[in-house]
Scaffold this motif. Structure first.
Motif, short mmCIF file in Angstrom:
data_model
loop_
_atom_site.label_atom_id
_atom_site.label_comp_id
_atom_site.label_asym_id
_atom_site.label_seq_id
_atom_site.Cartn_x
_atom_site.Cartn_y
_atom_site.Cartn_z
N VAL A 15 33.42 61.82 114.38
CA VAL A 15 32.58 61.98 113.18
C VAL A 15 32.01 60.61 112.83
CG1 VAL A 15 32.64 62.30 110.68
CG2 VAL A 15 33.73 63.97 112.17
N ARG A 16 30.74 60.58 112.51
CA ARG A 16 30.14 59.31 112.08
C ARG A 16 29.82 59.40 110.60
NH1 ARG A 16 28.64 55.03 114.80
NH2 ARG A 16 28.86 56.14 116.77
N ILE A 17 30.38 58.47 109.81
CA ILE A 17 30.14 58.47 108.37
C ILE A 17 28.69 58.09 108.11
CG2 ILE A 17 30.81 57.50 106.15
CD1 ILE A 17 32.96 59.20 107.53
N ALA A 18 27.94 59.02 107.53
CA ALA A 18 26.51 58.79 107.33
C ALA A 18 26.08 58.91 105.87
CB ALA A 18 25.70 59.78 108.17
N GLU A 19 26.86 59.62 105.05
CA GLU A 19 26.48 59.85 103.66
C GLU A 19 27.48 59.18 102.73
OE1 GLU A 19 23.62 61.14 103.03
OE2 GLU A 19 23.30 61.54 105.15
N LEU A 20 26.98 58.33 101.84
CA LEU A 20 27.81 57.59 100.89
C LEU A 20 27.34 57.87 99.48
CD1 LEU A 20 27.69 54.08 102.65
CD2 LEU A 20 29.31 55.93 103.10
N PHE A 56 32.29 60.12 100.28
CA PHE A 56 31.52 59.86 101.50
C PHE A 56 31.89 60.88 102.56
CE2 PHE A 56 35.31 57.28 101.36
CZ PHE A 56 35.86 57.30 102.63
N GLY A 57 31.10 60.96 103.62
CA GLY A 57 31.41 61.93 104.65
C GLY A 57 30.43 61.88 105.79
N LEU A 104 34.82 65.35 104.73
CA LEU A 104 34.37 64.88 103.42
C LEU A 104 35.52 64.12 102.77
CD1 LEU A 104 32.54 67.08 100.78
CD2 LEU A 104 34.68 65.94 100.18
N TYR A 105 35.21 62.98 102.15
CA TYR A 105 36.23 62.15 101.51
C TYR A 105 35.93 61.95 100.03
CZ TYR A 105 37.09 60.24 106.30
OH TYR A 105 37.33 60.06 107.64
N GLY A 106 36.99 61.85 99.25
CA GLY A 106 36.90 61.38 97.86
C GLY A 106 37.90 60.26 97.70
#
Length: 282
Positions: free
Chosen positions: A37-42, A27-28, A114-116
């Motif tokens: 930062v606003r998490i918008a993509e999952l 996600f990121g 970006l997160y994993g």
């Protein structure tokens, strides 16, 4: 428009990350002000707990990554002692334990994160960590290219006739973009780059001293032949052009010979002049 473009790049990077590593969740989001930062993509999430989460600089794993401008990871998020825990509820709702966060940095400015993640408290592993960094770099490269495209579009709208230094800037930028385009995996972005290069080349049609390219004999060069000529026009030697384009010097020579033959040119300079008259170079 810009936010939509950034969302597409982040979405593609998350998909690539999961495919490359087998990580169950990625996600990121992008930074749209200086502190958040606003998490918008999952991708791969089981709930909507993370969507819309506002990550402040310095808070949580992602906020720490943004503040330090480097990748950060924890093996067990809920037990990690070196991060703050404002977002524990959302992380727990999604069942995440091992997490890596990588900032997206363009020209020394953080543009997103970006997160994993794994659902088990296990070490992420070097392969997954490196893939997360590579995915963030892909986003960075795409944003650099799009920023440059926007800048060049602005340049082409400005009156540059009678300003030789402005034309040299356009020509150098054209050469840089031609060299970048083959490295772009996204076909749509690559096409957009080539379209901008075409606009830059065509913008020279009204330059004083240049005849209307429509009056020239029709010439069709391959993209690589134009790439090589663009480097030559910027003053590159064959060796420098090869390094810039990721080709062998012998291959560059072959493209250059082919372009010269098609243009009816006997020297490198004649080829550049003929390409400009034909509207193939700015």
């Amino acid at each position: 428009m810009i936010e939509a473009i950034e969302a597409v790049e982040m979405r593609a990077a998350l998909l690539t990350l999961r495919r490359a590593t087998g990580l169950p969740v990625a996600f990121g989001g992008m930074l749209h002000d200086t502190r958040q930062v606003r998490i918008a993509e999952l991708n791969g999430t089981a709930t909507g707990a993370l969507r819309g989460l506002a990550i402040c600089v310095g808070n949580g794993l992602g906020g720490k990554s943004i503040a330090l401008q480097r990748p950060c990871a924890v093996t067990d998020y809920r037990q990690a002692r070196h991060i703050t825990h404002e977002y524990d509820a959302a992380v727990a709702a999604e069942g995440l334990r091992s997490v890596v966060a990588v900032p997206v940095i363009v020209r020394r400015r953080v543009r997103g994160v970006l997160y994993g993640a794994l659902r088990d408290p296990a070490p992420m592993g070097e392969r997954a960590f490196d893939a997360a960094v590579a995915a963030a770099r892909d986003v960075e490269q795409a944003l650099v290219v799009r920023d440059e495209v926007q800048r060049l579009l602005a340049v082409t709208r400005e009156p540059v006739y009678g300003r030789p230094e402005a034309w040299e800037e356009v020509r150098e930028a054209h050469s840089e973009l031609r060299a970048l385009a083959p490295r772009i995996v996204d076909a749509g972005l690559r096409g957009e780059l080539h379209a901008v290069c075409g606009r830059l080349a065509g913008a020279g049609g009204g330059e004083p001293g240049r005849r209307d390219h429509r009056e020239q004999r029709a010439v069709t060069l391959t993209p690589r032949e134009v790439d090589v000529l663009s480097c030559v026009a910027a003053g590159s030697t064959n060796a420098a052009a090869a390094e810039r384009l990721g080709l062998r010097p012998e291959t560059v020579k072959g493209y250059l010979r082919a372009a010269m033959r098609k243009l009816g040119a006997h020297t490198r300079l004649e080829a550049v002049v003929a390409a400009r008259r034909a509207g193939l170079l700015p």
